[in-house]
Design an enzyme around this catalytic site. Structure first.
Site, PDB file in Angstrom:
ATOM      1  N   HIS A  43     -29.769 -60.273 -65.006  1.00  0.00           N
ATOM      2  CA  HIS A  43     -30.728 -60.425 -66.101  1.00  0.00           C
ATOM      3  C   HIS A  43     -31.760 -61.495 -65.751  1.00  0.00           C
ATOM      4  O   HIS A  43     -31.578 -62.295 -64.824  1.00  0.00           O
ATOM      5  CB  HIS A  43     -30.005 -60.804 -67.394  1.00  0.00           C
ATOM      6  CG  HIS A  43     -29.249 -62.101 -67.278  1.00  0.00           C
ATOM      7  ND1 HIS A  43     -29.850 -63.338 -67.288  1.00  0.00           N
ATOM      8  CD2 HIS A  43     -27.927 -62.350 -67.123  1.00  0.00           C
ATOM      9  CE1 HIS A  43     -28.956 -64.283 -67.157  1.00  0.00           C
ATOM     10  NE2 HIS A  43     -27.768 -63.714 -67.045  1.00  0.00           N
ATOM     11  N   ASP A 329     -25.135 -62.888 -62.728  1.00  0.00           N
ATOM     12  CA  ASP A 329     -24.995 -63.428 -61.385  1.00  0.00           C
ATOM     13  C   ASP A 329     -23.561 -63.314 -60.891  1.00  0.00           C
ATOM     14  O   ASP A 329     -23.322 -63.080 -59.700  1.00  0.00           O
ATOM     15  CB  ASP A 329     -25.479 -64.875 -61.330  1.00  0.00           C
ATOM     16  CG  ASP A 329     -24.794 -65.790 -62.337  1.00  0.00           C
ATOM     17  OD1 ASP A 329     -24.177 -65.291 -63.292  1.00  0.00           O
ATOM     18  OD2 ASP A 329     -24.893 -67.027 -62.173  1.00  0.00           O
TER      19      ASP A 329
END
Length: 442
Positions: A43, A329
């Site tokens: 994101h 991540d």
């Protein structure tokens, strides 16, 4: 990467952070055609996941406010994701994978996102940036928001128990049984973080408690969204460093990025080694990576073989040619650990999963022989590009680099791995007991 090796590359990384951005579009080998690409995307720029009230407990100065709720994609983050989407159209349209000058054929471009606001909004922004006037782009996610999506946040099962005690032992085994050696090796960045959070020996925080966590013991605890996490000075320092990165990428004034206490980008990079350390321990430790990354990696392999395996995609009609999986991540680190991947774009540390960055798995078809190959790349805006909201095009691309697959080094053709070899590597890397997602509707 081992913890000691990670420390050794710090100086080189800080020098790289000061280098100007440069990138080259990876060419398609002569006689090859690109057939499919799967992007595992993080994101974009978001606000801190904790409230200011929570963050202020450990800093002398109140944290700056954001225009969105904790953990939400910021308006700047949404704009940056649209810019990346526009570049993907330039990149993959130029290669002939997707339409460059019209709306794509229905079903050939699709995105599947985690259920959180920042991932859903990021996916929508990427597609809007690619094809701003097209309405036939499916953005899908799990319909049930009350349970985690097993692709991005798998949960314990009988065959994949995700035992916290075993995972804690695996992490501690990597650091010699305790955090003492790690805290010695990272004494410099930890001291710098303490001076940023609590300058001039400040002992009381803005929230009324003790400033910083320098004297607290480090521990490993269970995390609701990321399996395990670190608590104590390393854990909090990693969170603070990532928040500083988000502030900088958001384009906040310098006096608001870490309260103006960082002299230059190299100082931010040094603090971010603490975030990379935390990610390395909690997401790249092998059993944890297998528990949390086996679904994703197995599915990526299945999609490359058959575009109809993309989540939420119908078994009929056109297969997905460009599939975008929008997560976090941690998801990128899990997959990178399973395949022993690393990369570096200008201004970032080795293996860093930058806000909005993507690990791309690109499949090519050799026309003469009919053989198929997989090439891996990493794409992400540099920190400077995010600050400037830089337009991205052929002349000024984002950071990009081809990513080596060590397990396929003996079989490479044009720096790409034969599909059959890639699938064998995937099968060997994952834990079959942790594979619960098989593609399609799940």
């Amino acid at each position: 990467m081992s913890i000691r090796v990670f420390t050794v590359v710090l100086v080189a990384s800080l020098l790289a952070a000061l280098m100007p951005a440069s990138a080259e579009i990876l060419p398609t080998p002569p006689g090859w055609q690109i057939e499919r690409a799967v992007l595992l995307n993080r994101h974009g720029v978001r606000s801190p996941t904790s409230t200011n009230e929570q963050l202020d407990k450990y800093s002398a100065t109140p944290w700056p406010t954001w225009p969105v709720e904790p953990g939400f994609l910021s308006p700047r983050g949404e704009e940056l994701m649209r810019l990346m989407g526009g570049y993907y159209r330039v990149l993959y349209g130029g290669r002939g994978l997707v339409q460059a000058d019209d709306c794509p054929t229905a079903g050939t471009v699709a995105a599947w996102t985690d259920i959180g606001e920042r991932t859903r909004t990021s996916g929508a922004a990427i597609l809007a940036g690619m094809y701003p006037r097209c309405a036939n782009l499916p953005l899908r996610n799990q319909a049930n928001f009350t349970v985690p999506d097993p692709l991005f946040n798998p949960q314990p099962t009988a065959s994949c128990p995700m035992d916290l005690a075993a995972n804690r032992a695996a992490i501690l085994a990597r650091v010699g049984g305790s955090f003492a050696s790690v805290q010695r090796e990272y004494a410099g960045p930890l001291a710098m973080m303490q001076s940023v959070l609590c300058p001039a020996g400040t002992t009381r925080s803005a929230g009324g408690g003790s400033c910083g966590e320098a004297g607290m013991p480090s521990s490993i605890v269970g995390g609701a969204e990321d399996g395990v996490r670190l608590r104590g000075p390393i854990g909090y320092a990693s969170t603070a460093a990532e928040n500083f990165l988000m502030q900088s990428a958001e384009g906040m004034p310098k006096d608001q990025v870490a309260w103006g206490r960082l002299a230059h980008d190299a100082a931010l990079s040094e603090l971010l080694t603490l975030e990379e350390l935390a990610q390395d321990l909690t997401q790249k430790t092998k059993p944890i990576a297998q528990q949390r990354g086996s679904n994703l990696l197995s599915l990526i392999g299945a999609i490359l073989v058959n575009g109809h395996s993309f989540p939420g995609h119908a078994a009929t009609g056109q297969p997905v040619r460009l599939g975008i999986l929008v997560g976090h991540d941690s998801n990128i680190h899990n997959v990178a650990a399973l395949l022993d991947l690393t990369w570096q774009i200008p201004g970032s540390l080795p293996g860093a999963a930058s806000p909005g960055g993507a690990l791309a798995f690109e499949q090519f078809h050799e026309i003469r022989t009919g053989k198929r190959f997989v090439r891996i790349a990493y794409y992400a805006q540099t920190l400077d590009e995010m600050r400037r909201r830089a337009a991205l095009n052929y002349r000024d691309p984002p950071g990009m680099v081809q990513v080596a697959l060590p397990a396929c080094s003996a079989d490479l053709v044009n720096n790409a791995c034969p599909l059959e070899s890639f699938l064998k590597i995937v099968k060997a890397a994952v834990d079959p007991g942790c594979v619960t997602v098989t593609g399609g509707n799940y």
